[in-house]
Design a protein around this motif. Structure first.
Motif, PDB file in Angstrom:
ATOM      1  N   PRO A 255      -2.593  29.536  68.604  1.00  0.00           N
ATOM      2  CA  PRO A 255      -2.301  29.194  67.199  1.00  0.00           C
ATOM      3  C   PRO A 255      -3.533  28.824  66.387  1.00  0.00           C
ATOM      4  N   GLU A 256      -4.638  28.500  67.050  1.00  0.00           N
ATOM      5  CA  GLU A 256      -5.849  28.139  66.320  1.00  0.00           C
ATOM      6  C   GLU A 256      -6.616  29.363  65.817  1.00  0.00           C
ATOM      7  N   PHE A 257      -6.265  30.559  66.286  1.00  0.00           N
ATOM      8  CA  PHE A 257      -6.916  31.770  65.796  1.00  0.00           C
ATOM      9  C   PHE A 257      -6.456  32.061  64.375  1.00  0.00           C
ATOM     10  N   PRO A 258      -7.327  32.622  63.535  1.00  0.00           N
ATOM     11  CA  PRO A 258      -6.900  32.983  62.176  1.00  0.00           C
ATOM     12  C   PRO A 258      -5.728  33.965  62.223  1.00  0.00           C
ATOM     13  N   PRO A 259      -4.687  33.743  61.428  1.00  0.00           N
ATOM     14  CA  PRO A 259      -3.533  34.650  61.448  1.00  0.00           C
ATOM     15  C   PRO A 259      -3.915  36.112  61.207  1.00  0.00           C
TER      16      PRO A 259
ATOM     17  N   ASN B 280     -23.586  44.851  79.858  1.00  0.00           N
ATOM     18  CA  ASN B 280     -23.665  45.165  81.286  1.00  0.00           C
ATOM     19  C   ASN B 280     -25.132  45.364  81.654  1.00  0.00           C
ATOM     20  N   PRO B 281     -25.934  44.296  81.627  1.00  0.00           N
ATOM     21  CA  PRO B 281     -27.380  44.459  81.847  1.00  0.00           C
ATOM     22  C   PRO B 281     -27.723  44.981  83.226  1.00  0.00           C
ATOM     23  N   ALA B 282     -26.883  44.726  84.233  1.00  0.00           N
ATOM     24  CA  ALA B 282     -27.181  45.210  85.582  1.00  0.00           C
ATOM     25  C   ALA B 282     -27.056  46.725  85.670  1.00  0.00           C
ATOM     26  N   GLY B 283     -26.211  47.321  84.837  1.00  0.00           N
ATOM     27  CA  GLY B 283     -26.110  48.764  84.776  1.00  0.00           C
ATOM     28  C   GLY B 283     -25.251  49.395  85.838  1.00  0.00           C
ATOM     29  N   GLY B 284     -24.636  48.622  86.736  1.00  0.00           N
ATOM     30  CA  GLY B 284     -23.803  49.186  87.780  1.00  0.00           C
ATOM     31  C   GLY B 284     -22.408  49.504  87.298  1.00  0.00           C
ATOM     32  N   LEU B 285     -21.640  50.117  88.179  1.00  0.00           N
ATOM     33  CA  LEU B 285     -20.275  50.500  87.849  1.00  0.00           C
ATOM     34  C   LEU B 285     -19.367  49.283  87.907  1.00  0.00           C
ATOM     35  N   ILE B 286     -18.642  49.022  86.843  1.00  0.00           N
ATOM     36  CA  ILE B 286     -17.703  47.900  86.778  1.00  0.00           C
ATOM     37  C   ILE B 286     -16.391  48.361  87.394  1.00  0.00           C
ATOM     38  N   THR B 287     -16.049  47.847  88.542  1.00  0.00           N
ATOM     39  CA  THR B 287     -14.859  48.289  89.262  1.00  0.00           C
ATOM     40  C   THR B 287     -13.713  47.295  89.194  1.00  0.00           C
ATOM     41  N   ARG B 288     -13.938  46.098  88.675  1.00  0.00           N
ATOM     42  CA  ARG B 288     -12.885  45.107  88.545  1.00  0.00           C
ATOM     43  C   ARG B 288     -12.425  45.025  87.090  1.00  0.00           C
ATOM     44  N   PRO B 289     -11.118  44.793  86.845  1.00  0.00           N
ATOM     45  CA  PRO B 289     -10.648  44.643  85.468  1.00  0.00           C
ATOM     46  C   PRO B 289     -11.399  43.522  84.753  1.00  0.00           C
ATOM     47  N   PRO B 290     -11.954  43.787  83.582  1.00  0.00           N
ATOM     48  CA  PRO B 290     -12.739  42.759  82.882  1.00  0.00           C
ATOM     49  C   PRO B 290     -11.842  41.702  82.248  1.00  0.00           C
ATOM     50  N   LEU B 291     -12.425  40.558  81.982  1.00  0.00           N
ATOM     51  CA  LEU B 291     -11.750  39.463  81.281  1.00  0.00           C
ATOM     52  C   LEU B 291     -12.541  39.144  80.025  1.00  0.00           C
ATOM     53  N   SER B 292     -11.899  39.282  78.868  1.00  0.00           N
ATOM     54  CA  SER B 292     -12.513  38.955  77.591  1.00  0.00           C
ATOM     55  C   SER B 292     -11.776  37.758  77.009  1.00  0.00           C
ATOM     56  N   ALA B 293     -12.511  36.680  76.746  1.00  0.00           N
ATOM     57  CA  ALA B 293     -11.890  35.437  76.271  1.00  0.00           C
ATOM     58  C   ALA B 293     -12.628  34.921  75.047  1.00  0.00           C
ATOM     59  N   PRO B 294     -12.398  35.501  73.872  1.00  0.00           N
ATOM     60  CA  PRO B 294     -13.091  35.030  72.662  1.00  0.00           C
ATOM     61  C   PRO B 294     -12.629  33.639  72.247  1.00  0.00           C
ATOM     62  N   HIS B 295     -13.532  32.902  71.584  1.00  0.00           N
ATOM     63  CA  HIS B 295     -13.194  31.570  71.072  1.00  0.00           C
ATOM     64  C   HIS B 295     -12.297  31.723  69.853  1.00  0.00           C
ATOM     65  N   HIS B 296     -11.538  30.661  69.534  1.00  0.00           N
ATOM     66  CA  HIS B 296     -10.582  30.783  68.438  1.00  0.00           C
ATOM     67  C   HIS B 296     -11.228  30.841  67.057  1.00  0.00           C
ATOM     68  N   ASN B 297     -12.555  30.657  66.961  1.00  0.00           N
ATOM     69  CA  ASN B 297     -13.209  30.834  65.652  1.00  0.00           C
ATOM     70  C   ASN B 297     -13.768  32.246  65.504  1.00  0.00           C
ATOM     71  N   VAL B 298     -13.321  33.190  66.338  1.00  0.00           N
ATOM     72  CA  VAL B 298     -13.828  34.558  66.317  1.00  0.00           C
ATOM     73  C   VAL B 298     -13.506  35.216  64.970  1.00  0.00           C
ATOM     74  N   SER B 299     -14.427  36.045  64.503  1.00  0.00           N
ATOM     75  CA  SER B 299     -14.207  36.767  63.249  1.00  0.00           C
ATOM     76  C   SER B 299     -13.440  38.060  63.522  1.00  0.00           C
ATOM     77  N   MET B 300     -12.988  38.678  62.437  1.00  0.00           N
ATOM     78  CA  MET B 300     -12.268  39.940  62.560  1.00  0.00           C
ATOM     79  C   MET B 300     -13.144  41.015  63.199  1.00  0.00           C
ATOM     80  N   ALA B 301     -14.415  41.099  62.759  1.00  0.00           N
ATOM     81  CA  ALA B 301     -15.320  42.116  63.299  1.00  0.00           C
ATOM     82  C   ALA B 301     -15.594  41.890  64.777  1.00  0.00           C
ATOM     83  N   ALA B 302     -15.722  40.611  65.182  1.00  0.00           N
ATOM     84  CA  ALA B 302     -15.974  40.337  66.593  1.00  0.00           C
ATOM     85  C   ALA B 302     -14.757  40.628  67.449  1.00  0.00           C
ATOM     86  N   MET B 303     -13.569  40.514  66.897  1.00  0.00           N
ATOM     87  CA  MET B 303     -12.361  40.756  67.675  1.00  0.00           C
ATOM     88  C   MET B 303     -12.053  42.247  67.806  1.00  0.00           C
ATOM     89  N   VAL B 304     -12.019  42.970  66.701  1.00  0.00           N
ATOM     90  CA  VAL B 304     -11.623  44.381  66.761  1.00  0.00           C
ATOM     91  C   VAL B 304     -12.811  45.322  66.783  1.00  0.00           C
TER      92      VAL B 304
END
Length: 495
Positions: free
Chosen positions: A296-300, A246-270
């Motif tokens: 289905p392309e995400f690691p089980p 959040n580089p702008a530093g303002g208050l986030i008032t809208r629900p965020p959307l997080s869309a990781p790529h299917h090659n995401v690692s365990m550490a990046a996801m959780v």
């Protein structure tokens, strides 16, 4: 997210001139000795010419990061009489120092200051570039500084109360545009499923052939969700402050959307990290939407890690020296093709996959994960009439129109749950759902589905929650046969 207060002490004494830093610092923090010494020299101030011992207490608490630089420099300057000690005991200092004595931004200012306010502190010194974020904490006097000379002036009783010009309007809202629902052609059933998911905060699965609009519809879910209330907005902004997103530093008032790529690692996801874990994608979706495209392309192993957070709304990351817990109450939206080629549901019969390949592809999403998803929606390929006749067909409803109905449904649910700690239908535990809310008028429908194995025990609760959401959208105070049957259809992808 909770924060712990660390007191920085500095003492000078006999011995060879050197600087000793104790108190379980990590590598980045241990290097603060050299950064602070060079920064003090660049500001034209004197560093102690004798043994300097800097202690970070409580000594048993592992410490990491560069945000201690400002406090270390202030304690050192106080030990040699450059600044007064009067304000130091009741002031929180956060900031990284550059070799040219500038004060640079750090992660986690907002949650740290929230913890400081809870601990009874009244003043805080922060980098001037983060004044906007720090000013979100009411009840604290914020002193922004751009360099060490500003810090000396502040601690000697001449604070810079007016923020720099670029830091005006500290509580300005940050909007996150994601398109509009009126851009979606056709797919009325999927649009209705999306509205139901938004009204009750239900998890959603979209299944269909490539190009039918799964990703387009899923990305527009945040546009029909209600704005965050103040406490939720502070939670979300604090998480993004810790993650540095959040580089702008303002208050986030809208629900965020997080869309990781299917090659995401365990550490990046959780979430993860060597000593103090950082928030992952599921925490960055807190109070918002976690969208898994091509699920289905995400690691089980990564997908199965979502089981706990989907139920509890938190994630705990264990390390050898500490455990870190982050909130992760997100709304899961998954999109997937029915088979590797994507054409298994196409009535034209263009699918080239063998039955075994289709079964193996479907098995990549485990049963426990699928059982935790409330609404299952099958999307059909767009017809030529829908595509070529879009100019003469009536315009589809916009996000603002659908958002108004979602907001009304949310208000009805909140009024019904006013005496409970829950605000949406998806949050209601099964025990309260069955015991305290009016019973459905036709429970035989559920009993038959349960006896045939079409629904699990968890599935029965989810059908009841969806039925209450449908009742809220319809403006009724009870769930009847029509709501139950529609909820079962949404649950079992029969729409």
């Amino acid at each position: 997210m909770e924060g712990a207060m660390v007191e920085v002490e500095a003492a000078t004494g006999g011995g060879l001139p050197r600087t000793v830093l104790v108190g379980l610092p990590d590598t980045a923090l241990y290097e603060a000795r050299d950064r602070c010494r060079a920064s003090v020299a660049a500001a034209g101030l004197g560093w102690p010419s004798q043994l300097l011992t800097i202690n970070l207490t409580p000594a048993s608490l592992p410490k990491a990061g560069t945000h201690f630089d400002l406090a270390i420099a202030a304690a050192t300057l106080a030990s040699v009489g450059v600044v007064h000690r009067t304000l130091l005991g009741s002031t929180v200092l956060m900031g990284e120092l550059g070799l040219d004595s500038r004060v640079r931004a750090v992660r986690g200012v907002l949650p740290a200051l929230l913890a400081a306010r809870s601990a009874g502190f009244e003043r805080a010194v922060v980098p001037a570039s983060q004044y906007r974020e720090a000013a979100l904490v009411k009840g604290l006097t914020i002193w922004p500084v751009t360099g060490l000379k500003d810090l000396v002036a502040v601690l000697n009783g001449c604070p810079l109360l007016m923020p720099p010009a670029q830091s005006e309007h500290p509580t300005e809202e940050i909007e996150d545009g994601g398109g509009d629902l009126d851009e979606v052609i056709g797919q009325q059933e999927a649009r209705f499923a999306l509205e139901v998911a938004a009204a009750g905060r239900h998890h959603l699965l979209l299944r269909g052939a490539p190009g039918c609009g799964k990703s387009m519809i899923a990305a527009r879910l945040p546009t029909i969700l209600p704005a965050l209330i103040e406490q939720e907005a502070l939670e979300v902004t604090a998480l993004h402050s810790l993650a540095g997103t959040n580089p702008a530093g303002g208050l986030i008032t809208r629900p965020p959307l997080s869309a990781p790529h299917h090659n995401v690692s365990m550490a990046a996801m959780v979430g993860g990290g060597p000593r103090i874990a950082r928030p992952g994608a599921i925490s960055l979706a807190h109070r918002g939407v976690l969208f898994l495209d091509e699920a289905p392309e995400f690691p089980p192993r990564v997908l199965d890690a979502l089981r706990g957070p989907l139920e509890t709304g938190t994630v705990t990351i264990g390390r050898s020296q500490a455990q870190t817990r982050y909130p992760a109450r997100f709304q899961l939206v998954t999109a997937l093709n029915p088979c590797p080629c994507g054409m298994a549901d196409d009535p034209s019969g263009r699918c080239t996959c063998t039955p075994q390949a289709v079964m193996r592809y479907a098995a990549r999403l485990s049963g426990p994960i699928l059982d935790r998803v409330d609404v299952h929606q099958r999307m059909r390929p767009l017809t030529s009439a829908a595509l070529l006749g879009s100019r003469i067909m009536p315009a589809a409803e916009s996000s603002s129109t659908v958002a108004a109905r979602v907001a009304d449904a949310r208000q009805r649910a909140a009024a019904r749950l006013a005496e409970t700690p829950w605000r949406t239908n998806a949050d209601i535990p099964g025990s309260y759902l069955r015991r305290s809310l009016p019973a459905p008028s036709d429970a035989e429908v559920l009993e038959e589905a349960l006896a045939r194995g079409q629904l699990s025990a968890r599935g029965v609760d989810k059908v009841l929650r969806i039925a209450w959401t449908l009742a809220d959208l319809a403006g009724t105070d009870r769930i009847g046969t029509s709501q139950l049957r529609a909820a079962m259809a949404l649950r079992r992808a029969e729409t």
